[in-house]
Design a protein around this motif. Structure first.
Motif, PDB file in Angstrom:
ATOM      1  N   LEU A  50       0.800  -1.226   0.000  1.00 46.09           N
ATOM      2  CA  LEU A  50       0.000   0.000   0.000  1.00 46.09           C
ATOM      3  C   LEU A  50       0.831   1.274   0.000  1.00 46.09           C
ATOM      4  CD1 LEU A  50      -2.899  -0.933   2.472  1.00 46.09           C
ATOM      5  CD2 LEU A  50      -2.686  -1.390   0.016  1.00 46.09           C
ATOM      6  N   THR A  51       2.129   1.161   0.217  1.00 45.21           N
ATOM      7  CA  THR A  51       2.992   2.347   0.185  1.00 45.21           C
ATOM      8  C   THR A  51       3.960   2.307  -0.993  1.00 45.21           C
ATOM      9  OG1 THR A  51       4.549   1.306   1.727  1.00 45.21           O
ATOM     10  CG2 THR A  51       2.862   2.762   2.665  1.00 45.21           C
ATOM     11  N   GLY A  52       3.685   1.460  -1.966  1.00 37.88           N
ATOM     12  CA  GLY A  52       4.565   1.379  -3.117  1.00 37.88           C
ATOM     13  C   GLY A  52       5.868   0.680  -2.826  1.00 37.88           C
ATOM     14  N   ASN A  53       5.880  -0.156  -1.807  1.00 36.29           N
ATOM     15  CA  ASN A  53       7.092  -0.877  -1.423  1.00 36.29           C
ATOM     16  C   ASN A  53       6.894  -2.365  -1.722  1.00 36.29           C
ATOM     17  OD1 ASN A  53       9.629  -1.295  -0.426  1.00 36.29           O
ATOM     18  ND2 ASN A  53       9.180  -0.599   1.651  1.00 36.29           N
ATOM     19  N   LYS A  54       7.960  -3.157  -1.515  1.00 31.30           N
ATOM     20  CA  LYS A  54       7.933  -4.591  -1.790  1.00 31.30           C
ATOM     21  C   LYS A  54       7.457  -4.847  -3.221  1.00 31.30           C
ATOM     22  CE  LYS A  54       7.373  -5.959   3.032  1.00 31.30           C
ATOM     23  NZ  LYS A  54       6.611  -6.750   4.013  1.00 31.30           N
ATOM     24  N   CYS A  55       8.158  -4.266  -4.153  1.00 26.44           N
ATOM     25  CA  CYS A  55       7.729  -4.276  -5.555  1.00 26.44           C
ATOM     26  C   CYS A  55       8.211  -5.516  -6.303  1.00 26.44           C
ATOM     27  CB  CYS A  55       8.257  -3.046  -6.271  1.00 26.44           C
ATOM     28  SG  CYS A  55       7.674  -1.494  -5.581  1.00 26.44           S
ATOM     29  N   LYS A  56       7.409  -5.925  -7.260  1.00 24.11           N
ATOM     30  CA  LYS A  56       7.796  -6.952  -8.219  1.00 24.11           C
ATOM     31  C   LYS A  56       7.328  -6.492  -9.591  1.00 24.11           C
ATOM     32  CE  LYS A  56       7.336 -11.848  -9.457  1.00 24.11           C
ATOM     33  NZ  LYS A  56       6.738 -13.153  -9.109  1.00 24.11           N
ATOM     34  N   LEU A  57       8.188  -6.664 -10.584  1.00 24.05           N
ATOM     35  CA  LEU A  57       7.881  -6.190 -11.936  1.00 24.05           C
ATOM     36  C   LEU A  57       7.970  -7.328 -12.934  1.00 24.05           C
ATOM     37  CD1 LEU A  57       7.489  -3.726 -13.925  1.00 24.05           C
ATOM     38  CD2 LEU A  57       9.981  -3.721 -14.133  1.00 24.05           C
ATOM     39  N   LEU A  58       6.983  -7.400 -13.822  1.00 29.66           N
ATOM     40  CA  LEU A  58       7.009  -8.342 -14.936  1.00 29.66           C
ATOM     41  C   LEU A  58       6.670  -7.593 -16.224  1.00 29.66           C
ATOM     42  CD1 LEU A  58       5.147 -11.516 -13.548  1.00 29.66           C
ATOM     43  CD2 LEU A  58       7.611 -11.204 -13.839  1.00 29.66           C
ATOM     44  N   GLN A  59       7.301  -7.996 -17.319  1.00 28.48           N
ATOM     45  CA  GLN A  59       7.024  -7.372 -18.613  1.00 28.48           C
ATOM     46  C   GLN A  59       6.842  -8.440 -19.692  1.00 28.48           C
ATOM     47  OE1 GLN A  59      10.558  -4.722 -18.673  1.00 28.48           O
ATOM     48  NE2 GLN A  59       9.105  -3.026 -18.735  1.00 28.48           N
ATOM     49  N   ARG A  60       5.938  -8.148 -20.616  1.00 28.09           N
ATOM     50  CA  ARG A  60       5.661  -9.039 -21.736  1.00 28.09           C
ATOM     51  C   ARG A  60       5.410  -8.203 -22.982  1.00 28.09           C
ATOM     52  NH1 ARG A  60       7.061 -11.811 -18.221  1.00 28.09           N
ATOM     53  NH2 ARG A  60       6.136 -13.669 -17.307  1.00 28.09           N
ATOM     54  N   PRO A  61       5.688  -8.721 -24.170  1.00 30.37           N
ATOM     55  CA  PRO A  61       5.308  -8.005 -25.397  1.00 30.37           C
ATOM     56  C   PRO A  61       3.791  -7.881 -25.496  1.00 30.37           C
ATOM     57  CG  PRO A  61       6.912  -9.741 -25.863  1.00 30.37           C
ATOM     58  CD  PRO A  61       6.451  -9.953 -24.447  1.00 30.37           C
ATOM     59  N   ILE A 107       1.859 -12.512 -11.374  1.00 27.95           N
ATOM     60  CA  ILE A 107       2.426 -11.529 -10.455  1.00 27.95           C
ATOM     61  C   ILE A 107       1.648 -11.425  -9.141  1.00 27.95           C
ATOM     62  CG2 ILE A 107       1.140  -9.432 -11.114  1.00 27.95           C
ATOM     63  CD1 ILE A 107       3.879  -7.999 -11.210  1.00 27.95           C
ATOM     64  N   MET A 108       0.506 -12.091  -9.055  1.00 28.53           N
ATOM     65  CA  MET A 108      -0.274 -12.055  -7.816  1.00 28.53           C
ATOM     66  C   MET A 108       0.527 -12.622  -6.656  1.00 28.53           C
ATOM     67  SD  MET A 108      -4.192 -13.049  -8.940  1.00 28.53           S
ATOM     68  CE  MET A 108      -4.802 -12.953  -7.260  1.00 28.53           C
ATOM     69  N   LEU A 109       0.265 -12.091  -5.489  1.00 25.46           N
ATOM     70  CA  LEU A 109       0.966 -12.517  -4.278  1.00 25.46           C
ATOM     71  C   LEU A 109       0.565 -13.949  -3.942  1.00 25.46           C
ATOM     72  CD1 LEU A 109       2.876 -11.385  -2.115  1.00 25.46           C
ATOM     73  CD2 LEU A 109       0.863 -10.795  -0.772  1.00 25.46           C
ATOM     74  N   LYS A 110       1.546 -14.822  -3.877  1.00 23.35           N
ATOM     75  CA  LYS A 110       1.268 -16.238  -3.617  1.00 23.35           C
ATOM     76  C   LYS A 110       1.822 -16.710  -2.277  1.00 23.35           C
ATOM     77  CE  LYS A 110       1.208 -17.258  -8.548  1.00 23.35           C
ATOM     78  NZ  LYS A 110       1.851 -17.953  -9.681  1.00 23.35           N
ATOM     79  N   ASN A 166      12.642   3.852  -1.615  1.00 20.78           N
ATOM     80  CA  ASN A 166      12.440   2.425  -1.847  1.00 20.78           C
ATOM     81  C   ASN A 166      11.919   2.159  -3.244  1.00 20.78           C
ATOM     82  OD1 ASN A 166      13.283   1.698   0.690  1.00 20.78           O
ATOM     83  ND2 ASN A 166      11.245   1.766   1.588  1.00 20.78           N
ATOM     84  N   LEU A 167      11.009   3.026  -3.724  1.00 20.09           N
ATOM     85  CA  LEU A 167      10.392   2.764  -5.005  1.00 20.09           C
ATOM     86  C   LEU A 167      11.289   3.157  -6.165  1.00 20.09           C
ATOM     87  CD1 LEU A 167       6.573   3.330  -5.350  1.00 20.09           C
ATOM     88  CD2 LEU A 167       8.074   2.425  -7.098  1.00 20.09           C
ATOM     89  N   ILE A 168      11.862   4.353  -6.103  1.00 20.47           N
ATOM     90  CA  ILE A 168      12.668   4.825  -7.220  1.00 20.47           C
ATOM     91  C   ILE A 168      13.939   4.008  -7.373  1.00 20.47           C
ATOM     92  CG2 ILE A 168      13.994   6.790  -8.084  1.00 20.47           C
ATOM     93  CD1 ILE A 168      11.986   8.622  -6.872  1.00 20.47           C
ATOM     94  N   ASN A 169      14.539   3.606  -6.256  1.00 27.01           N
ATOM     95  CA  ASN A 169      15.821   2.909  -6.311  1.00 27.01           C
ATOM     96  C   ASN A 169      15.683   1.392  -6.286  1.00 27.01           C
ATOM     97  OD1 ASN A 169      17.182   5.384  -6.255  1.00 27.01           O
ATOM     98  ND2 ASN A 169      17.055   5.467  -4.019  1.00 27.01           N
ATOM     99  N   ASN A 170      14.444   0.909  -6.296  1.00 30.40           N
ATOM    100  CA  ASN A 170      14.229  -0.524  -6.219  1.00 30.40           C
ATOM    101  C   ASN A 170      14.844  -1.223  -7.429  1.00 30.40           C
ATOM    102  OD1 ASN A 170      12.947  -3.198  -6.330  1.00 30.40           O
ATOM    103  ND2 ASN A 170      11.654  -2.401  -4.674  1.00 30.40           N
ATOM    104  N   LYS A 171      15.730  -2.180  -7.179  1.00 29.51           N
ATOM    105  CA  LYS A 171      16.430  -2.844  -8.282  1.00 29.51           C
ATOM    106  C   LYS A 171      15.490  -3.654  -9.153  1.00 29.51           C
ATOM    107  CE  LYS A 171      20.862  -3.097  -5.867  1.00 29.51           C
ATOM    108  NZ  LYS A 171      21.924  -3.989  -5.338  1.00 29.51           N
ATOM    109  N   GLU A 172      14.341  -4.028  -8.603  1.00 31.05           N
ATOM    110  CA  GLU A 172      13.408  -4.815  -9.405  1.00 31.05           C
ATOM    111  C   GLU A 172      12.744  -3.977 -10.489  1.00 31.05           C
ATOM    112  OE1 GLU A 172      10.792  -6.663  -6.593  1.00 31.05           O
ATOM    113  OE2 GLU A 172      12.089  -8.395  -6.413  1.00 31.05           O
TER     114      GLU A 172
END
Length: 394
Positions: free
Chosen positions: A99-110, A129-132, A384-390
């Protein structure tokens, strides 16, 4: 005289308390009472309610030398999570965060070329990408989709570079995932994302340059979309009445001269290349290639026209440019400032986007979280969000 039921007043106060905890937290009950001018009894009752709902948590005590140390309160960032998707013309980018834009995970597809395939790919992307692992109190609290086109009443009414207007994306995904789905223009989400990190500005114009050209407008801290969602379609303002044809049906639209898609195509044709991307354009510009320099000069020329029109129409506090041109060469904004001939130039500030392409995703997070919490403003965890390596693929 403004009147209301006790329930309405309590709901208003609850929203104020929650917004104060989010914007100023960690914060004590006494500090909230002092900030809002509400009684300690009222604050105590509301805080108890929010704790029971697992929306806020106690996070320790404040350092004080007088009496008992007050307990500090903070938003329960892990009460739920949100999925935000940039439905790009070429790429689908999905971000999952708390809820604060933290603990991010990113996925990309064409991005698939066919409508039916887009529905299938979006569904697969969300499922992946749903939390499992682990449980949250509220689970998935919303899905946001950034559309590169015009959105009205949560439905796509015009998308010039992919045909999505016949798809009822919101209802389809709501039925599939049993959560609220929000559709919004990508430039509008982009300005909301920037606003989460720039609360000191009340009026922001955010120019989004990708396959087309969009404008996200924040006026007096409110997103301005116009009567039917077409506000901010700056790319379809006409700069040459006998100019290039545009998918919108007009001729000489601005985005036919300054969008990344058009400028890369012009560079490709000028150099007689089979394939070109912005990395190649940027590297050749740095070596002084004549055609690459011409492309950059054209970007500066038409972006100056664009900003001049924005300035005289809306007079925002600042203008943000979200583009590969400003991402690779942030000082280009200074050249645009110098190119402005308006006497009002002295009060205008032009900046490259800090968030770059992720601003659309972050704006989507803001929309879903604010709806879930019933609040009007949201502060995200900038570093946390801008510098997140993910988020590195951006």
């Amino acid at each position: 005289m403004i009147t209301g039921s006790k329930e309405l007043i309590r709901d208003i106060n609850l929203t104020l308390v929650l917004e104060t905890i989010i914007s100023k937290g960690p914060i004590s009950r006494a500090a909230i009472s002092k900030t809002l001018g509400l009684t300690k009894a009222t604050i105590s009752a509301i805080v108890t309610d929010l704790i029971q709902k697992q929306l806020i948590i106690e996070v320790g005590s404040d350092n004080t030398h007088l009496g008992r140390k007050p307990i500090l309160l903070s938003l329960n960032a892990d009460a739920g999570y949100v999925i935000s998707i940039d439905v790009g013309v070429d790429t689908l980018s999905a971000l999952r965060s708390n809820l604060t834009g933290n603990k991010c995970k990113l996925l990309q597809r064409p991005t698939p070329t066919r409508n039916k395939e887009i529905l299938i790919e979006l569904t697969k992307l969300i499922e992946e990408i749903m939390l499992k692992e682990g449980e949250t109190s509220y689970g998935l609290i919303g899905i946001s989709l950034g559309i590169h086109g015009v959105v009205k009443n949560n439905h796509i009414s015009f998308a010039p570079y992919y045909e999505l207007s016949k798809l009822d994306l919101a209802n389809y995904l709501e039925d599939s995932f049993h959560t609220k789905v929000f559709l919004e223009n990508e430039a509008n989400l982009s300005v909301l994302g920037e606003t989460a990190f720039m609360p000191e500005y009340n009026s922001i114009a955010n120019i989004s340059v990708h396959s087309g050209l969009g404008l996200g407008l924040l006026i007096d801290n409110n997103l301005y979309t116009g009567y039917s969602g077409y506000a901010g379609e700056i790319g379809h303002t006409i700069v040459d009445i006998d100019g290039k044809p545009c998918p919108c049906g007009n001729f000489g639209c601005l985005e036919q001269y300054v969008s990344e898609r058009v400028l890369l195509q012009e560079f490709k044709e000028a150099k007689k290349l089979d394939k070109v991307d912005f990395d190649l354009l940027a590297s050749m510009y740095q070596t002084g290639d004549l055609e690459a320099v011409k492309i950059f000069q054209k970007f500066i020329k038409y972006m100056t026209i664009c900003i001049n029109n924005i300035l005289n129409s809306y007079n925002p506090d600042i203008v943000i440019i979200n583009s590969a041109f400003t991402r690779f060469f942030p000082d280009i904004t200074k050249e645009i400032e110098h190119s402005l001939n308006s006497r009002l130039n002295s009060v205008l500030h032009i900046y490259p986007s800090r968030l770059q392409d992720s601003s659309i995703l972050i704006g989507g997070v803001c929309v879903a979280v604010k709806n879930f919490l019933g609040i009007h403003s949201l502060k995200l965890e900038t570093n946390n969000l801008i510098n997140n390596k993910e988020l590195a693929p951006f």
